[in-house]
Write an enzyme that holds these catalytic residues in place. Sequence first.
Site, short mmCIF file in Angstrom:
data_model
loop_
_atom_site.label_atom_id
_atom_site.label_comp_id
_atom_site.label_asym_id
_atom_site.label_seq_id
_atom_site.Cartn_x
_atom_site.Cartn_y
_atom_site.Cartn_z
N ARG A 19 21.74 14.69 -5.22
CA ARG A 19 21.70 13.23 -5.30
C ARG A 19 22.00 12.75 -6.71
NH1 ARG A 19 18.33 15.10 -1.32
NH2 ARG A 19 17.99 13.76 0.50
N HIS B 177 -4.65 -15.68 9.42
CA HIS B 177 -3.85 -14.53 9.02
C HIS B 177 -4.09 -13.30 9.91
CE1 HIS B 177 -2.51 -16.74 5.59
NE2 HIS B 177 -3.71 -16.79 5.05
N PRO C 50 0.84 -1.21 0.00
CA PRO C 50 0.00 0.00 0.00
C PRO C 50 0.88 1.26 0.00
CG PRO C 50 -0.82 -1.60 1.60
CD PRO C 50 0.51 -2.10 1.12
N GLU C 51 0.57 2.17 -0.91
CA GLU C 51 1.31 3.42 -1.00
C GLU C 51 0.46 4.52 -0.39
OE1 GLU C 51 3.01 3.82 -4.98
OE2 GLU C 51 3.02 1.63 -5.19
N ARG D 116 1.45 -11.92 4.70
CA ARG D 116 2.91 -12.01 4.61
C ARG D 116 3.62 -11.83 5.96
NH1 ARG D 116 4.25 -10.77 -0.82
NH2 ARG D 116 6.44 -11.19 -0.29
#
Length: 273
Positions: free
Chosen positions: A153, A91, A2-3, A110
């Site tokens: 950078r 889960h 998820p972003e 996960r």
Amino acid sequence: MPEMPEVETVRRTLRPLVVGKTIDHVDIWYDKVITGDPETFKRELKGKTFTAVDRYAKFLLFRLGDLTVVSHLRMEGKYHLTTWDAPVDKHEHLQFAFTDGSSLRYADVRKFGRLQLVETGTEFQVTGLKNLGVEANSPEFSLDYFEKGLKKRSMNIKSLLMSQTLVAGLGNIYVDEVLWQSRINPLTPANELTKDQVKCLHSAINETIEEATKYGGTTVHSFLNAEGESGHYQEKLKVYGKEGQPCPRCGEDFVKIKISGRGTTYCLHCQKR
């Protein structure tokens, strides 16, 4: 993973479900989901009331007065509301059991997600938040800030955006999308971008984050919000996950390479170095 748009969607759907509820007790079925001591986590939260659900980048911040639970969903973490006595799925790793008989459960196929209990006000000193840059689509993410940061950078722009150290909140999906929108090759060193490219990329980041949030995030594999609903921005994706398909801008087939171990899809014609 998820972003920022997905985590913001989770925050918005969680808030009406938990704010104002008081914790009777906490059950932990997988100790490693807690950063720190699980027994302290349970003891300190007993009797606390959720006062707000905040977010910074990809992190959720559950506010409970003088304490804050910082939650990172990682790859597959999800929250949903149920009851104390509902059967525990294999889960599901933790539940906040509320005094009204309901409970907020955390599930994670996960097992990568983590929750950390800290004193409110210290989260940017003692958690993973301390390593993040400013949030995308925030007042702090000005064009001037972005330009100056890029000049310092030399790593490729894809890896830099993924690192979260300059601007936080984007992951693999949205980085591929904004680079395509800006016609920037993902392997371009950050300090070699032109002023026009930087300006275009800055706008693309803000606009994409805003639009993806409006559509409830992107569900490519398994993302669901706290009400169990999928996002809809996947219908708007132009490049992510479209290896071998024609670029909608020029017709050239998209290619996929790995950059810093992450799959990266782009157009060789539109995104030349």
